[in-house]
Design a protein around this motif. Structure first.
Motif, PDB file in Angstrom:
ATOM      1  N   ASP A   1     -14.897   3.784   2.608  1.00 34.73           N
ATOM      2  CA  ASP A   1     -15.600   2.573   2.151  1.00 34.73           C
ATOM      3  C   ASP A   1     -14.878   1.292   2.563  1.00 34.73           C
ATOM      4  N   SER A   2     -13.876   1.367   3.448  1.00 37.81           N
ATOM      5  CA  SER A   2     -13.035   0.195   3.705  1.00 37.81           C
ATOM      6  C   SER A   2     -13.745  -0.923   4.477  1.00 37.81           C
TER       7      SER A   2
ATOM      8  N   PHE B   1     -10.613  -5.680   1.802  1.00 37.19           N
ATOM      9  CA  PHE B   1     -10.648  -4.355   1.163  1.00 37.19           C
ATOM     10  C   PHE B   1      -9.273  -4.006   0.611  1.00 37.19           C
ATOM     11  N   LEU B   2      -8.261  -4.188   1.454  1.00 37.85           N
ATOM     12  CA  LEU B   2      -6.900  -3.777   1.079  1.00 37.85           C
ATOM     13  C   LEU B   2      -6.425  -4.552  -0.152  1.00 37.85           C
TER      14      LEU B   2
ATOM     15  N   LYS C   1       1.804   3.975  -3.160  1.00 40.80           N
ATOM     16  CA  LYS C   1       1.593   5.415  -2.978  1.00 40.80           C
ATOM     17  C   LYS C   1       2.807   6.210  -3.452  1.00 40.80           C
TER      18      LYS C   1
ATOM     19  N   LYS D   1      -6.719  -3.082  -7.784  1.00 41.11           N
ATOM     20  CA  LYS D   1      -7.212  -1.981  -8.651  1.00 41.11           C
ATOM     21  C   LYS D   1      -6.101  -0.972  -8.933  1.00 41.11           C
ATOM     22  N   LYS D   2      -5.206  -0.795  -7.957  1.00 44.10           N
ATOM     23  CA  LYS D   2      -4.127   0.190  -8.107  1.00 44.10           C
ATOM     24  C   LYS D   2      -2.943  -0.359  -8.915  1.00 44.10           C
TER      25      LYS D   2
ATOM     26  N   TYR E   1       0.836  -1.215   0.000  1.00 41.35           N
ATOM     27  CA  TYR E   1       0.000   0.000   0.000  1.00 41.35           C
ATOM     28  C   TYR E   1       0.868   1.262   0.000  1.00 41.35           C
TER      29      TYR E   1
ATOM     30  N   SER F   1      -8.254  -5.989  -2.571  1.00 40.43           N
ATOM     31  CA  SER F   1      -8.865  -5.593  -3.847  1.00 40.43           C
ATOM     32  C   SER F   1      -8.488  -4.160  -4.222  1.00 40.43           C
ATOM     33  N   TYR F   2      -8.255  -3.294  -3.231  1.00 44.18           N
ATOM     34  CA  TYR F   2      -7.811  -1.933  -3.529  1.00 44.18           C
ATOM     35  C   TYR F   2      -6.452  -1.979  -4.247  1.00 44.18           C
ATOM     36  N   LEU F   3      -5.537  -2.803  -3.731  1.00 43.44           N
ATOM     37  CA  LEU F   3      -4.196  -2.876  -4.325  1.00 43.44           C
ATOM     38  C   LEU F   3      -4.255  -3.456  -5.738  1.00 43.44           C
TER      39      LEU F   3
ATOM     40  N   HIS G   1     -10.212   6.196   3.057  1.00 39.19           N
ATOM     41  CA  HIS G   1     -11.010   5.095   2.494  1.00 39.19           C
ATOM     42  C   HIS G   1     -12.244   4.864   3.360  1.00 39.19           C
TER      43      HIS G   1
END
Ligand SMILES: Cc1cc2nc3c(=O)[nH]c(=O)nc-3n(C[C@H](O)[C@H](O)[C@H](O)COP(=O)(O)OP(=O)(O)OC[C@H]3O[C@@H](n4cnc5c(N)ncnc54)[C@H](O)[C@@H]3O)c2cc1C
Length: 415
Positions: A128-129, A204-205, A22, A211-212, A18, A207-209, A126
């Motif tokens: 929405d986490s 969450f983390l 960034k 997407k990133k 994460y 699927s966020y990663l 976040h």
């Protein structure tokens, strides 16, 4: 450009990815599992700036010895002929001195406070986490006079280090738990602590990663490394070789094995624990540790998780139902009205806490290497400390100053 490789997709690996993404770093994360379950998914989810004393503390040795004779006790080292275990125990005993603990306290306090602030920032960035960070503190409830003495002494020590601690009597407990009896002489409340839902945070983390743009190579075991001088050039996996710019070892309880492949020593033992979820009825409201049994109680509204036991188990992942029964029996010992039912086999979660012998994590450069970083050994505080660990590792990766002094976490301290 070759990617940076993170080995291990537990919470430490994910938070490291994460903070690296960034910074605009190209990251590939490798894990031998499908990342559906590891130590980071079913734990108690406590965020604990109050835990400033490492596991290796003076009282633990006498307690550990007395607990070893009970199959339902909270801490257990199965006596066996194992050189690695003997070496780890020796280092644990050496670390369990007042002077070592005094040295460890500021490090644990600072990294915990940094991590909690990062969780608050993460929640803001976040909303929405769905990690459900509850900032209502953590209560250490006790039934015996001896535990009361220990916890109250600890509350005074915590205050000395600037942490808030409230000493509560039975009347206070009735207000905190209005729906059912909490059978305890009293408790210490640490208002600065918090708890969250680790499974929701993890999902969450991840699927966020994705997407990133972080690449996940799952079901891919790391078997070795290709080196040149003081640098690792490539990681050898069961599915082939991957060239890399830098690597980060975040392999949890297996990090010692990864270090061995790179010829440095990283003493580590898996500390096995269990948890299970129940319907929260009647509703328990306060995140609590039942101190005599070291059982963690994490309420999430309609459901609640009970977790505990620490069995120094190497990397053995079998389930010992007697120890699960120890957790289960604690529930009605403290909450006589709670409607508890013994979990079915498939409802029992287990995890291996990556335990360093001195109770401090390993964070920093691997000894002798210019492009290998390590983030591991967080023992019972991996969720609590993962954001700060990830941030510090990203700072080191980018050759920036670190957010805090990290000498106490030196990776090569046993070399
Ligand atoms: C019952 C229980 C309750 C807990 N409660 C809390 C709590 O309330 N608060 C808290 O802060 N902490 C708690 N913990 C501790 C916390 O869960 C751990 O410290 C944390 O999950 C460790 O995260 P990690 O990323 O280091 O390791 P892990 O989650 O174990 O991840 C390591 C990953 O590395 C992978 N890996 C290893 N070797 C290789 C290899 N050779 N090749 C590829 N992949 C590899 C593994 O497959 C694994 O997915 C608890 C633990 C237990 C068991």
């Amino acid at each position: 450009m070759k990617p940076t490789l993170i080995i291990g997709g537990g919470i430490v690996g994910l938070f490291t990815a994460y903070y690296l993404q960034k910074e605009g770093v190209e990251v590939t994360l490798i894990d031998r599992t499908d990342l559906k379950d590891n130590c980071s998914t079913g734990n108690a989810g406590m965020i604990v700036p109050s835990h400033i004393i490492p596991l290796a503390a003076p009282g633990m040795i006498s307690k550990g010895i007395s607990w070893m004779f009970s199959s339902k006790s909270p801490f257990y080292i199965h006596p066996r002929l194992d050189f690695k275990l003997a070496q780890w125990c020796l280092l644990f005993f050496k670390a369990a001195t007042p002077s070592q603990v005094t040295k460890a306290i500021p490090y644990l306090k600072n990294i915990s406070l940094l991590s909690k602030a990062l969780y608050q920032e993460f929640r803001q960035e976040h909303p929405d986490s769905s990690m459900a960070l509850v900032e209502k503190g953590l209560m250490m409830a006790y039934q015996t006079e001896s535990m009361e003495k220990e916890e109250v002494e600890f509350a005074h020590l915590a205050r000395k280090y600037g942490l808030e601690a409230e000493i509560l009597g039975p009347e206070d407990l009735k207000k905190i738990e209005p729906n059912l009896q909490l059978k305890a002489r009293g408790a210490v409340l640490f208002p600065g602590d918090a708890h969250l839902d680790p499974g929701a945070l993890y999902g969450f983390l991840k699927s966020y990663l994705e997407k990133k743009g972080v690449t996940f190579l799952t079901e891919t075991q790391v078997l070795g490394f290709e080196k040149s001088g003081n640098r690792v050039q490539a990681v050898l996996t069961e599915k082939g070789k991957i060239d890399c710019e830098k690597i980060l070892l975040c392999g949890g309880s297996w990090s010692g094995e990864l270090a061995k492949m790179l010829q440095f020593s990283l003493p580590m033992m898996g500390g096995k624990g269990y948890s299970f979820i129940q319907k929260n009825n009647p509703e328990i409201q306060q995140a609590t540790i039942l101190t005599e049994q070291k059982v963690a109680v994490s309420p999430y509204g309609e459901t609640i998780r009970f977790g505990g036991t620490m069995e120094i188990a190497g990397t053995n992942q079998s389930i010992n139902k007697n120890r699960v029964r120890g957790i289960f029996e604690s529930i009605n010992r403290y909450y006589p009205d709670f409607q508890a039912s013994f979990p079915e086999d498939q409802q029992i979660w287990k995890g291996l806490r990556p335990c360093s012998p001195d109770g401090l994590p390993y964070i920093g450069f691997a000894p002798g290497y210019g492009n290998v970083l390590v983030g591991s050994g967080h023992s019972m505080m991996g969720i609590s400390l993962a954001p700060a660990t990830g941030k510090i590792l990203a700072e080191l990766h980018q050759q920036k100053d670190t957010s805090m002094e990290i000498k106490g976490f030196e990776v090569g301290r046993y070399n």
